[in-house]
Each structure stands twice: as C-alpha cells, then as structure tokens.
Design a protein around this motif. Sequence first.
Motif, PDB file in Angstrom:
ATOM      1  N   SER A  17    -137.108  -2.057  19.529  1.00 19.23           N
ATOM      2  CA  SER A  17    -137.059  -0.617  19.799  1.00 19.23           C
ATOM      3  C   SER A  17    -136.381   0.053  18.622  1.00 19.23           C
ATOM      4  N   GLY A  18    -137.192   0.411  17.621  1.00 19.81           N
ATOM      5  CA  GLY A  18    -136.602   0.955  16.415  1.00 19.81           C
ATOM      6  C   GLY A  18    -137.538   1.789  15.582  1.00 19.81           C
ATOM      7  N   THR A  19    -138.584   1.175  15.023  1.00 19.13           N
ATOM      8  CA  THR A  19    -139.369   1.881  14.021  1.00 19.13           C
ATOM      9  C   THR A  19    -140.276   2.953  14.596  1.00 19.13           C
ATOM     10  N   GLY A  20    -140.757   2.746  15.818  1.00 14.64           N
ATOM     11  CA  GLY A  20    -141.729   3.686  16.377  1.00 14.64           C
ATOM     12  C   GLY A  20    -143.054   3.648  15.658  1.00 14.64           C
ATOM     13  N   SER A  21    -143.298   2.577  14.887  1.00 15.15           N
ATOM     14  CA  SER A  21    -144.515   2.487  14.085  1.00 15.15           C
ATOM     15  C   SER A  21    -145.771   2.459  14.935  1.00 15.15           C
ATOM     16  N   ALA A  28    -128.689  -9.259  20.135  1.00 16.37           N
ATOM     17  CA  ALA A  28    -127.870  -8.046  20.182  1.00 16.37           C
ATOM     18  C   ALA A  28    -127.797  -7.348  18.833  1.00 16.37           C
ATOM     19  N   SER A  29    -127.674  -8.121  17.743  1.00 17.36           N
ATOM     20  CA  SER A  29    -127.545  -7.500  16.419  1.00 17.36           C
ATOM     21  C   SER A  29    -128.808  -6.742  16.036  1.00 17.36           C
ATOM     22  N   ILE A  30    -129.973  -7.311  16.345  1.00 18.96           N
ATOM     23  CA  ILE A  30    -131.233  -6.621  16.037  1.00 18.96           C
ATOM     24  C   ILE A  30    -131.393  -5.409  16.935  1.00 18.96           C
ATOM     25  N   CYS A  31    -130.994  -5.547  18.194  1.00 20.58           N
ATOM     26  CA  CYS A  31    -131.050  -4.402  19.119  1.00 20.58           C
ATOM     27  C   CYS A  31    -130.204  -3.248  18.593  1.00 20.58           C
ATOM     28  N   ALA A  32    -129.011  -3.569  18.073  1.00 24.97           N
ATOM     29  CA  ALA A  32    -128.128  -2.529  17.547  1.00 24.97           C
ATOM     30  C   ALA A  32    -128.727  -1.876  16.309  1.00 24.97           C
ATOM     31  N   ASN A  33    -129.183  -2.692  15.362  1.00 25.38           N
ATOM     32  CA  ASN A  33    -129.716  -2.146  14.114  1.00 25.38           C
ATOM     33  C   ASN A  33    -130.969  -1.308  14.336  1.00 25.38           C
ATOM     34  N   THR A  34    -131.878  -1.805  15.171  1.00 22.28           N
ATOM     35  CA  THR A  34    -133.102  -1.040  15.421  1.00 22.28           C
ATOM     36  C   THR A  34    -132.808   0.212  16.236  1.00 22.28           C
ATOM     37  N   GLY A  35    -131.798   0.132  17.106  1.00 18.05           N
ATOM     38  CA  GLY A  35    -131.405   1.321  17.861  1.00 18.05           C
ATOM     39  C   GLY A  35    -130.858   2.414  16.961  1.00 18.05           C
ATOM     40  N   LEU A  36    -130.151   2.024  15.916  1.00 24.13           N
ATOM     41  CA  LEU A  36    -129.665   3.010  14.947  1.00 24.13           C
ATOM     42  C   LEU A  36    -130.820   3.636  14.177  1.00 24.13           C
ATOM     43  N   ASP A  37    -131.887   2.875  14.000  1.00 28.36           N
ATOM     44  CA  ASP A  37    -133.094   3.429  13.374  1.00 28.36           C
ATOM     45  C   ASP A  37    -133.699   4.518  14.257  1.00 28.36           C
ATOM     46  N   VAL A  38    -133.689   4.287  15.565  1.00 26.01           N
ATOM     47  CA  VAL A  38    -134.171   5.307  16.509  1.00 26.01           C
ATOM     48  C   VAL A  38    -133.367   6.593  16.339  1.00 26.01           C
ATOM     49  N   PRO A  62    -125.686   1.236  23.837  1.00 25.75           N
ATOM     50  CA  PRO A  62    -124.623   0.238  24.082  1.00 25.75           C
ATOM     51  C   PRO A  62    -124.977  -0.745  25.195  1.00 25.75           C
ATOM     52  N   LYS A  63    -125.565  -0.266  26.278  1.00 27.82           N
ATOM     53  CA  LYS A  63    -125.959  -1.156  27.373  1.00 27.82           C
ATOM     54  C   LYS A  63    -127.105  -2.069  26.939  1.00 27.82           C
ATOM     55  N   ALA A  64    -128.023  -1.535  26.142  1.00 21.25           N
ATOM     56  CA  ALA A  64    -129.146  -2.348  25.657  1.00 21.25           C
ATOM     57  C   ALA A  64    -128.641  -3.485  24.786  1.00 21.25           C
ATOM     58  N   VAL A  65    -127.656  -3.214  23.940  1.00 16.86           N
ATOM     59  CA  VAL A  65    -127.086  -4.247  23.080  1.00 16.86           C
ATOM     60  C   VAL A  65    -126.439  -5.349  23.916  1.00 16.86           C
ATOM     61  N   SER A  66    -125.870  -4.976  25.043  1.00 18.72           N
ATOM     62  CA  SER A  66    -125.234  -5.977  25.918  1.00 18.72           C
ATOM     63  C   SER A  66    -126.260  -6.768  26.716  1.00 18.72           C
ATOM     64  N   GLY A  67    -127.546  -6.392  26.620  1.00 24.17           N
ATOM     65  CA  GLY A  67    -128.600  -7.155  27.275  1.00 24.17           C
ATOM     66  C   GLY A  67    -129.143  -6.553  28.550  1.00 24.17           C
ATOM     67  N   VAL A 127    -121.477  -0.430  19.812  1.00 22.16           N
ATOM     68  CA  VAL A 127    -122.498  -1.450  19.554  1.00 22.16           C
ATOM     69  C   VAL A 127    -122.024  -2.503  18.559  1.00 22.16           C
ATOM     70  N   GLY A 128    -120.764  -2.400  18.122  1.00 23.37           N
ATOM     71  CA  GLY A 128    -120.179  -3.418  17.271  1.00 23.37           C
ATOM     72  C   GLY A 128    -120.710  -3.448  15.855  1.00 23.37           C
ATOM     73  N   VAL A 129    -121.006  -2.284  15.290  1.00 21.27           N
ATOM     74  CA  VAL A 129    -121.556  -2.209  13.939  1.00 21.27           C
ATOM     75  C   VAL A 129    -120.546  -1.533  13.012  1.00 21.27           C
ATOM     76  N   ASP A 130    -120.322  -2.149  11.850  1.00 15.79           N
ATOM     77  CA  ASP A 130    -119.425  -1.579  10.846  1.00 15.79           C
ATOM     78  C   ASP A 130    -120.077  -0.355  10.222  1.00 15.79           C
ATOM     79  N   MET A 131    -119.301   0.660   9.947  1.00 15.48           N
ATOM     80  CA  MET A 131    -119.840   1.893   9.388  1.00 15.48           C
ATOM     81  C   MET A 131    -119.912   1.875   7.871  1.00 15.48           C
ATOM     82  N   LYS A 132    -119.597   0.741   7.262  1.00 15.40           N
ATOM     83  CA  LYS A 132    -119.750   0.552   5.826  1.00 15.40           C
ATOM     84  C   LYS A 132    -120.600  -0.690   5.588  1.00 15.40           C
ATOM     85  N   LEU A 133    -121.438  -0.662   4.559  1.00  9.99           N
ATOM     86  CA  LEU A 133    -122.300  -1.784   4.219  1.00  9.99           C
ATOM     87  C   LEU A 133    -121.662  -2.628   3.127  1.00  9.99           C
TER      88      LEU A 133
END
Length: 389
Positions: free
Chosen positions: A146-150, A190-200, A233-238, A337-343
């Motif tokens: 759930s991210g790109t919407g492609s 969970a990590s992919i769910c978080a990253n793709t959710g940020l893409d949304v 956040p709930k989606a990341v937790s499964g 979602v447990g994501v660092d705000m710096k890369l």
Amino acid sequence: MFMPFTYKHDVQIEFGPGKTKDIAESVKAENAGKAMLVIDKDLRKLHIADEICAALTENNIAYCIFDDFTPNPSVLSVDSCAKQIRAEHCEIIIAIGGGSSMDVGKGAAVIATNEGGIMDYMYLRKDNAKVPEHPLLPVIAVPTTSGTGSEVSECIVLIDTDNIKDVMYSSILLPKYAYVDPELTYKMPASICANTGLDVLGHALEAYIATLENIMADLFAKEAIKLTFQYLPKAVSGDKEARIYMALASMYAGIAQSKNGCVLPHAVSCPLSASYGVPHGLGVGVAQIPNIEYTRDVCAEQYKQILDYIDPLAHEVPADEAADGLIEKIKTLFTAVGVDMKLDIGAVDKAVITKMSREALLEIDIEGSPRQPVTQEDVEAFYYKMLKL
C-alpha cells in the motif's frame, strides 16, 4: 473562486479482500489467450501469485512469468520483459507486486506493441521523446503493498542507462483493471508497510499543493492523508483492518498524484533511490517536513484545509500556523511507525550533495512545485535537512 475541472479515469477498480479470485474473468473479458505475469523473485518465494496462477489454470488460460528485475527497475528490464512477451505471444499483462512490478508491466505494455525501447518514450528525452503509435497491451495491476498507487496512475518511473530516474506520463499507461486485494498485503513486513505508507502520505500531500489542480483529485488526496494518519500505525503493527484502509488510502493517493502530480519530495528522493538504494517511500516520507517548511508561505491556505480535514479540533488554528500543526502530526506519525526522520546513506560531502541536487533538478516534479523558481541551493538545503551528516 470555483475552478472548472475535467475528470476522467479509465481503470476498472476491483477492491476488497479476496478480489484476486476473479482475475481470470477479466482475462477472459479481454479474449486473451496467454498472460504474462510480472512479479519479483521475492514475492514468488512467498507464493503470493499461487492463487492467481491456479485461477488461470482452472480457466484454461496459459501464462508465463517474468521476474528478472530489481527494486527501482531499469529501462533494460522493461525492454527484456517486452521481448519475452512478444516471443511468448502474450496478449495481456498481469503485474503483481509493488510499484516496481507495475512499472515494469506497464512499461512493457508499451514496448510489446511499439518500436524501440522504453527509454525512447521517457520524459528526459524531451523533444526527442517518442509517442506510442499503437494500442498498448491491456494490463491488470495487482498491488501487494500500500504505497505507490501505480495500479491507478498514469505514469511509470524507471532508471535509465545513465542511472537517473526518469518518468513517462500518459493516460495510456493506466492499467485496464486494478485488483486491489488487501489480503495480499497481510504478509507485508512492518518496515515495508511503514515505508510504503509514507509514500501514500507523500503522494497525497504533494498532490494537494501541486500547481496542477483538480478538485476531484484534491478530495482523494485529503481522504488519503486522513486515512494514513489514522491507520498507518495500526497497519504497521499488523492489524488487518488497518491494512485494508491503507490499501484504500494508497489507491486514493495514487489517483490524486496521477491527476495533480507530485512536487519536490519526489524529485529529491529519486537520486537517493537510484544511487544509494534508499526505499522510494522512505525518501519521499523524510522529505515531507522540509517541503512543508519550504512551501509554507505560498501554501498556507492548503495546509490549513488539510489540517481542518484531518483534525476537527484544529479549526481554531490560524492559517499561518497550520503548517506547524501538520509538521507535528508527521513527527508523531514517524515515531508511531518506528521510522527515523533522517536518512543514513554513509559518508556525504559537498560534492555528493551537489551531484544529487543537479539530478533532482532534472525531474518533472520540480515543475509542479508551488514555490518557483526552485534553485540548486533550495534542493541542496533539502538534502542537508534529510541526511545524517
């Protein structure tokens, strides 16, 4: 002042848990004798496509599989897929996976019936870009993230032979069918769910402030933003119900960005993905706060509208402070979602920043920024804010 608009979106959307069971019906509706399944190797190992393959077999529909591509796929992978489609005499493409699978499948649909390679048709060819002369093969898009919407977008993103991310925008790239089955996202880590959710979130926020404006797309964007804050956040937790709503948010945001376009966060994320392997959604997500800070003076009203839509308690917040409220919500979301705000992409010096900034300025998303002109210094400032230095 009310702005007139035109809205057309020619993709048949089949949304809901278990919907992939019906894919064979769409293949038969297209009178396709053989299908090409585009799916990456990791998803094949997870047996994500097994049910689709079984449904095709039960309906006497032949198929073959193309999986020779990586995340952030290249133009060469698309050309290779198209070559196999022609050799196997496939008449329909079923693209299963995240944005990479769908970009390969949609791009191959162009080259399977038209001359040259997909790079000939991409944005950075400028005035030399070819226009497809023949109808594309029909595409069935089946997202597993759930991210790109492609699955509902009019674009593809590929790495060209110069290792630069390039795009192709055209309504002909819309899949014929989008099978959005949230059950396919249940196994998503969970990590992919978080990253793709940020893409949304990025698609929706950027589409809402982009200079292209469509009131229907704006509505999809606001709802996608609201759903993301509520359910990611709930989606990341499964949580399965939350993943259903994130699949809906992703689709909404995909429609929004397809109609209105994206802006600077997508541009600055492209060199990070192409050269350093930063997940696309993560790069886009980290760039959101720098972009709100960059555009707050020219988009105060839009940020106020977004904040009011997602938070009924924010109606008393003045327009010039809405950006701050939105930034705080994004910070809270990152923590949740447990994501660092710096890369962290390793050692970075001024030369690296300069190189990435020049590449980012080539991206079409620069044109949609509501703050113009966008200078190299502006883009460099984004990287200094986004990276661990």
